[in-house]
Design a protein around this motif. Sequence first.
Motif, PDB file in Angstrom:
ATOM      1  N   ARG A 184     -38.018   8.057 -35.037  1.00 20.47           N
ATOM      2  CA  ARG A 184     -39.361   8.479 -35.451  1.00 20.47           C
ATOM      3  C   ARG A 184     -39.492   8.418 -36.977  1.00 20.47           C
ATOM      4  O   ARG A 184     -40.513   7.968 -37.505  1.00 20.47           O
ATOM      5  CB  ARG A 184     -39.611   9.902 -34.957  1.00 20.47           C
ATOM      6  CG  ARG A 184     -40.945  10.496 -35.401  1.00 20.47           C
ATOM      7  CD  ARG A 184     -41.104  11.917 -34.855  1.00 20.47           C
ATOM      8  NE  ARG A 184     -42.302  12.569 -35.406  1.00 20.47           N
ATOM      9  CZ  ARG A 184     -42.333  13.227 -36.556  1.00 20.47           C
ATOM     10  NH1 ARG A 184     -41.218  13.310 -37.294  1.00 20.47           N
ATOM     11  NH2 ARG A 184     -43.437  13.795 -36.986  1.00 20.47           N
ATOM     12  N   ASP A 213     -32.850   5.888 -23.325  1.00 21.06           N
ATOM     13  CA  ASP A 213     -33.151   7.288 -23.607  1.00 21.06           C
ATOM     14  C   ASP A 213     -32.460   8.242 -22.643  1.00 21.06           C
ATOM     15  O   ASP A 213     -31.837   7.828 -21.666  1.00 21.06           O
ATOM     16  CB  ASP A 213     -34.660   7.531 -23.624  1.00 21.06           C
ATOM     17  CG  ASP A 213     -35.347   6.978 -22.381  1.00 21.06           C
ATOM     18  OD1 ASP A 213     -34.648   6.743 -21.383  1.00 21.06           O
ATOM     19  OD2 ASP A 213     -36.577   6.792 -22.415  1.00 21.06           O
ATOM     20  N   THR A 214     -32.572   9.531 -22.970  1.00 21.77           N
ATOM     21  CA  THR A 214     -31.968  10.569 -22.128  1.00 21.77           C
ATOM     22  C   THR A 214     -33.076  11.394 -21.482  1.00 21.77           C
ATOM     23  O   THR A 214     -34.242  11.336 -21.877  1.00 21.77           O
ATOM     24  CB  THR A 214     -31.070  11.508 -22.970  1.00 21.77           C
ATOM     25  OG1 THR A 214     -31.894  12.221 -23.913  1.00 21.77           O
ATOM     26  CG2 THR A 214     -30.015  10.722 -23.732  1.00 21.77           C
ATOM     27  N   ASP A 215     -32.705  12.210 -20.520  1.00 22.37           N
ATOM     28  CA  ASP A 215     -33.684  12.999 -19.758  1.00 22.37           C
ATOM     29  C   ASP A 215     -34.398  14.037 -20.624  1.00 22.37           C
ATOM     30  O   ASP A 215     -35.508  14.466 -20.297  1.00 22.37           O
ATOM     31  CB  ASP A 215     -33.001  13.715 -18.589  1.00 22.37           C
ATOM     32  CG  ASP A 215     -32.466  12.729 -17.551  1.00 22.37           C
ATOM     33  OD1 ASP A 215     -32.982  11.595 -17.532  1.00 22.37           O
ATOM     34  OD2 ASP A 215     -31.541  13.088 -16.808  1.00 22.37           O
ATOM     35  N   ILE A 216     -33.750  14.461 -21.721  1.00 20.74           N
ATOM     36  CA  ILE A 216     -34.346  15.539 -22.526  1.00 20.74           C
ATOM     37  C   ILE A 216     -35.029  15.017 -23.793  1.00 20.74           C
ATOM     38  O   ILE A 216     -35.319  15.771 -24.720  1.00 20.74           O
ATOM     39  CB  ILE A 216     -33.291  16.600 -22.901  1.00 20.74           C
ATOM     40  CG1 ILE A 216     -32.139  15.966 -23.718  1.00 20.74           C
ATOM     41  CG2 ILE A 216     -32.757  17.297 -21.674  1.00 20.74           C
ATOM     42  CD1 ILE A 216     -31.187  17.005 -24.291  1.00 20.74           C
ATOM     43  N   GLY A 217     -35.287  13.704 -23.844  1.00 24.80           N
ATOM     44  CA  GLY A 217     -36.052  13.152 -24.961  1.00 24.80           C
ATOM     45  C   GLY A 217     -35.238  12.566 -26.089  1.00 24.80           C
ATOM     46  O   GLY A 217     -35.797  12.190 -27.122  1.00 24.80           O
ATOM     47  N   ALA A 224     -33.229  10.189 -31.748  1.00 25.24           N
ATOM     48  CA  ALA A 224     -34.679  10.057 -31.527  1.00 25.24           C
ATOM     49  C   ALA A 224     -35.459  10.474 -32.778  1.00 25.24           C
ATOM     50  O   ALA A 224     -36.473   9.859 -33.128  1.00 25.24           O
ATOM     51  CB  ALA A 224     -35.106  10.910 -30.332  1.00 25.24           C
ATOM     52  N   ASP A 225     -34.963  11.506 -33.480  1.00 34.43           N
ATOM     53  CA  ASP A 225     -35.597  11.943 -34.731  1.00 34.43           C
ATOM     54  C   ASP A 225     -35.514  10.849 -35.794  1.00 34.43           C
ATOM     55  O   ASP A 225     -36.472  10.619 -36.545  1.00 34.43           O
ATOM     56  CB  ASP A 225     -34.926  13.213 -35.262  1.00 34.43           C
ATOM     57  CG  ASP A 225     -35.226  14.437 -34.407  1.00 34.43           C
ATOM     58  OD1 ASP A 225     -36.222  14.408 -33.664  1.00 34.43           O
ATOM     59  OD2 ASP A 225     -34.453  15.412 -34.478  1.00 34.43           O
ATOM     60  N   ASP A 243     -25.745  15.647 -26.281  1.00 38.81           N
ATOM     61  CA  ASP A 243     -27.216  15.646 -26.198  1.00 38.81           C
ATOM     62  C   ASP A 243     -27.860  15.836 -27.563  1.00 38.81           C
ATOM     63  O   ASP A 243     -28.908  15.245 -27.861  1.00 38.81           O
ATOM     64  CB  ASP A 243     -27.699  16.770 -25.260  1.00 38.81           C
ATOM     65  CG  ASP A 243     -27.457  16.436 -23.792  1.00 38.81           C
ATOM     66  OD1 ASP A 243     -27.251  15.237 -23.490  1.00 38.81           O
ATOM     67  OD2 ASP A 243     -27.458  17.360 -22.972  1.00 38.81           O
ATOM     68  N   LEU A 299     -30.669  13.536 -29.443  1.00 38.33           N
ATOM     69  CA  LEU A 299     -31.943  14.069 -29.954  1.00 38.33           C
ATOM     70  C   LEU A 299     -32.122  13.708 -31.431  1.00 38.33           C
ATOM     71  O   LEU A 299     -33.217  13.365 -31.871  1.00 38.33           O
ATOM     72  CB  LEU A 299     -31.996  15.591 -29.777  1.00 38.33           C
ATOM     73  CG  LEU A 299     -32.188  16.097 -28.344  1.00 38.33           C
ATOM     74  CD1 LEU A 299     -31.961  17.603 -28.265  1.00 38.33           C
ATOM     75  CD2 LEU A 299     -33.584  15.741 -27.825  1.00 38.33           C
TER      76      LEU A 299
END
Length: 355
Positions: free
Chosen positions: A133, A153-157, A129-130, A122, A126
């Motif tokens: 961005r 994507d994953t459930d936690i962003g 995703a960073d 996970d 994450l």
Amino acid sequence: MFDKLNFITDKYKELALKTSDPEVIANQSVWQKYIKEMGEIEPIVKKYEEYKKVKESIDDAKEMLEEAGSDEEMKELAKMELTEQEGKIPGLEEELKVLLLPKDPNDDKNVILEIRAGTGGDEAALFGADLLRMYTMYAERHGWKTELMEVNDTDIGGIKEAVMLIKGKGAYSRLKYESGAHRVQRVPETESSGRIHTSAATVAVLPEVDDVEVDLDPNDVRVDVYRASGNGGQCVNTTDSAVRLTHIPTGLVVTCQDEKSQIKNKDKAFKVLRSRLYDMKVQEQNKEIADQRKSMVGSGDRSERIRTYNFPQGRISDHRTGATIYKLDNFMNGDMDEIIDGLITEDQARKMQAF
């Protein structure tokens, strides 16, 4: 070097005459070809003109010094002018050398940037995703447009995988050094004991290629359509708008479900497929010149660890140039030019050495 500069200057003058010829102007495809050639060599010609003007100023200052005789004030002015102009020569010569280096034909192209979560579960997602961005904000700083083509994507962003198109002149020339493994060291949000974890994500930077650059036979591609999944607006999850392309000879698979239109998704997917096939071709060519490739900054090897992001220390370390900066927050907000400029300089220095 100066023989080459004189040749380029003559070529520029020849092209200028051709582009003002009424017969050439009438043939727009030929005229545009000449205009493009002029645009490519114009920076070299202008820099060489600047160099020659400085040389003329040096000659004028020397002549003034000789003619000054016993006039101490004129002598002093001539010496100051001579020192100032001579001080410009080394920098101009270095700039000319850089301009004469063989140019990467992909430098002005748009970029297809792919991010994949690596080791770390996970936390790796994450971090992915960073990175997405970060590159989006970097593109905004340079006035480039971004278009998200695919995201898993994953459930936690976090994101397991994302594909983004970055449109803008020179995008590839700066982002091509980002291909490789990016390592992060930080305390995950899910870590209650405060232990620092190490995880990674990989980045692939591909130039967007034209149809003519890749021999892609439509008969070699299986096209499947299916219902898009995940969050979406009206109709996105109720029609077969998502597209999956399978390139049978290589086994490459590309999916796209970002658009509501099946046609638009298919067009985007083919863009990605062409770029991946082009990248495969380049990687194969690079294997044949492995020794040369090892000497290059940012070879694009997916397994090459290129950078570490250390959050507890606020540190970014690039492993190719050895550069370390303590501006991690700014860097993650798209302020990446200090590191990228260093990579470009290092790359140019190596090329100049070989040149």
